[in-house]
Motif scaffolding. Structure first.
Motif: not given
Length: 210
Positions: A39-42
Motif C-alpha cells: 500500500x502507499x506510504x503513510x
C-alpha cells in the motif's frame, strides 16, 4: 406380446427446513495466498523523545604539529632596570714604559743621598713654572732599624715611606706611586727620619718634571 408399464411418481410440496446440524470438524489449513500489493506510504509520525547522551568516546591520536606562525610585532620597551652594584676593583696593571711621547722622556730625574738622624736633607727645589712627579722612592737603613722617611715640603711633608733593612726577610725597600706624588713649583723634595733612626738612611728618589 409385449406390454409397457409406466410408473408415475408424484412429488409433494417441500416440507419445513430442519434444525441446523452440528458443525463438522475443521478441515486442514489451506495454502497461503499470494502477497497483496504494498500500500502507499503513510504519513510521518511525530518525533520521539531524545534518548540519553552516550558515553564519551576514546581520545583520538594527536595530530602532527602545525607550522610556526608569523612573529608578532615587537612590544614597547619596558622601564629601565635598577642599577647593579659596583663590581670589585680589578688588580693594578703593570706600570707602562716611560717614553718621550708620554711627556716624560728627557725629563726623568733621579736624586740619591743620605738622610741623617736629625734635620732635613734637601734633594731638589722645583723651578718656577714646573711640576715634579715622584714615581718611586727607595729608602735603606744601614743599621737595619725600621722606621719611616718623611718626603716632601712642609712640616708633615707629602708622604711617609718605610725605610727597610738590608737583612733577610726585611720588607720591600721600594715604594711606588701609581698616580705619582706631585711636588709643585717652588716646593722642595726633601727627606727627614721619623723617628730618628740609628745611622744614615740612603734614599733614592725617581720621577719626571714637566
Amino acid at each position: 406380446m409385449f406390454h409397457a408399464t409406466t410408473t408415475l411418481t408424484l412429488t409433494g410440496a417441500q416440507g419445513p427446513q430442519g434444525d441446523k446440524g452440528a458443525d463438522g470438524a475443521q478441515g486442514p489449513q489451506g495454502l497461503k495466498g499470494a502477497d497483496g500489493a504494498q500500500g502507499p506510504q503513510g504519513d510521518k509520525g511525530a518525533d520521539g523523545a531524545q534518548g540519553p547522551q552516550g558515553l564519551k568516546g576514546a581520545d583520538g591520536a594527536q595530530g602532527p604539529q602545525g607550522l610556526k606562525g608569523a612573529d608578532g610585532a615587537q612590544g614597547p620597551q619596558g622601564p629601565q632596570g635598577l642599577k647593579g652594584d659596583t663590581g670589585a676593583q680589578g688588580p693594578q696593571g703593570p706600570a707602562g714604559p716611560v717614553t718621550a711621547p708620554s711627556g716624560r722622556g728627557g725629563s726623568i730625574r733621579t736624586f740619591t743621598g743620605p738622610v741623617g738622624t736629625s734635620g732635613i736633607t734637601v734633594f731638589y727645589r722645583v723651578p718656577e713654572g714646573k711640576t715634579f712627579v715622584i714615581t718611586d722612592i727607595i729608602a735603606i737603613n744601614q743599621f737595619g732599624q725600621p722606621g719611616f722617611i718623611n718626603i716632601g715640603d712642609g712640616v708633615y711633608g707629602n708622604a711617609f715611606v718605610p725605610a727597610c733593612a738590608m737583612k733577610p726577610n726585611s720588607p720591600a725597600c721600594t715604594t711606588s706611586f701609581q698616580a705619582g706624588l706631585r711636588i709643585e713649583a717652588g716646593e722642595r723634595i726633601q727627606g727627614q727620619q721619623i723617628p730618628d733612626l740609628a745611622g744614615l738612611v740612603w734614599v733614592t728618589i725617581s720621577g719626571y718634571e714637566f
